[in-house]
Scaffold this motif. Structure first.
Motif, PDB file in Angstrom:
ATOM      1  N   ASP A  82       0.819  -1.216   0.000  1.00  0.00           N
ATOM      2  CA  ASP A  82       0.000   0.000   0.000  1.00  0.00           C
ATOM      3  C   ASP A  82       0.850   1.263   0.000  1.00  0.00           C
ATOM      4  OD1 ASP A  82      -2.218  -1.583   0.010  1.00  0.00           O
ATOM      5  OD2 ASP A  82      -2.670  -1.349   2.143  1.00  0.00           O
ATOM      6  N   GLN A  83       1.994   1.187   0.670  1.00  0.00           N
ATOM      7  CA  GLN A  83       2.880   2.367   0.731  1.00  0.00           C
ATOM      8  C   GLN A  83       3.473   2.691  -0.644  1.00  0.00           C
ATOM      9  OE1 GLN A  83       5.607   1.243   3.819  1.00  0.00           O
ATOM     10  NE2 GLN A  83       4.165   1.703   5.469  1.00  0.00           N
ATOM     11  N   PRO A 142      -0.149   4.558  -2.701  1.00  0.00           N
ATOM     12  CA  PRO A 142      -1.145   5.058  -1.736  1.00  0.00           C
ATOM     13  C   PRO A 142      -2.492   5.419  -2.372  1.00  0.00           C
ATOM     14  CG  PRO A 142       0.658   6.643  -2.034  1.00  0.00           C
ATOM     15  CD  PRO A 142       1.053   5.392  -2.737  1.00  0.00           C
TER      16      PRO A 142
END
Length: 318
Positions: A73-74, A77
């Motif tokens: 997810d990072q 985003p």
């Protein structure tokens, strides 16, 4: 259940199978226990979501998957913001007779900002002081669980199922839950039977203590059978007897267990082999005899059942 709202389905299997795809869609991510029942598997299939299985009741393995997803997810985003994530677990697992580690799951829910769906078909009417299921068993605030579903075909001895939770969650199913939207209503006779079952549960909470005592009694009585092992927690009214050592051939194992079942049946003890759609199960459980305890059974009947099963096992396996 002390939730804001509930919705009734006319068929137990369809309850969780249509509740999951009502919320989880293509592109969403669902973390599921490997021992999840077939109805959950069908709901996941219908959702077309990305499915990630964690080892049965292994919170560390689940957290490993959640950490991996957090790192993904990072990297993206924008995608992460629109991707919903769910944990799906059973209160009492039909395939193993184990209780889910709900307090740890709730911790992970808040740590990783993820929703929890609980399937309580076996734990509703069994666990907790008033039979409200695994949340009451662990003393967890019911608002910490996003959706609870259960069928009414086990403890309520009727037909159909229900989902309960916050009003905005339940209301969504009225148009998005296909098993609700495209189905007829529950027959009034069976609705009345379920209501009467709920009345009995509310008026006589001592039933749950009696049931737990009976479960523990039969669990204890079935320990130490040569060639068989008891699988499931001692408070589960549905548990399994598996072969201690597999022959290496599933068909041969099933025939051995069937011989035990037949021996019991001829002596008026009704047990059955657990049945699965073998080619469709994601993780096929090993062959087993499923034993069901009810509150109506007397201690003498339970003791007789245990001795007949022991006798059948010694004749078949030794």
């Amino acid at each position: 259940m002390r939730t804001e709202e509930a919705i009734i389905y006319s068929y137990g299997f369809a309850t969780v199978a249509s509740a999951i795809p009502a919320y989880s869609k293509r592109g969403d991510i669902v973390f599921v226990d490997e021992a999840a029942c077939f109805a959950i598997q069908k709901g996941l299939q219908a959702s077309r979501s990305s499915i990630k299985y964690f080892k049965h009741n292994d919170v560390k393995d689940l957290e490993r998957l959640l950490k991996e997803q957090e790192m993904e997810d990072q990297k993206n985003p924008r995608k992460a913001r629109v991707t919903r994530k769910f944990i799906v677990a059973e209160g009492l697992y039909m395939n193993t007779g184990d209780i889910c580690p709900l307090p740890e799951l709730v911790e992970l829910k808040y740590k990783y900002k993820i929703r929890i769906f609980l399937e309580e078909s076996l734990s509703f009417g069994v666990l907790g002081e008033h039979g409200r299921g695994v949340t009451e068993h662990f003393g967890i605030n019911i608002d910490d669980i996003d959706l609870i579903s259960a069928n009414m075909e086990n403890s309520l001895a009727s037909i159909g199922g229900f989902c309960c939770g916050r009003s905005f969650v339940i209301d969504h199913q009225r148009l998005s839950g296909q098993g609700y939207c495209f189905s007829a209503s529950l027959p009034p006779l069976l609705a009345s039977a379920a209501i009467e079952g709920l009345n009995i549960m509310e008026e006589n909470s001592e039933l749950f203590n009696i049931l737990r005592a009976k479960c523990k009694r039969i669990h204890k009585a079935l320990q130490g059978i040569s060639g068989l092992k008891v699988v499931g927690v001692s408070v589960s009214p549905a548990f399994h007897l598996q072969l201690e050592k597999s022959s290496g051939c599933r068909e041969k194992d099933m025939n051995l267990l069937q011989n035990i079942v037949v021996h019991c049946m001829t002596r008026k003890i009704a047990v059955t082999q657990a049945r699965y759609l073998e080619k469709e199960e994601k993780y096929l459980p090993p062959p087993s005899i499923r034993v069901i305890v009810t509150v109506e059974q007397t201690d003498e009947e339970l003791d007789t059942a245990a001795s007949v099963i022991k006798q059948a096992a010694s004749l078949t396996l030794n």
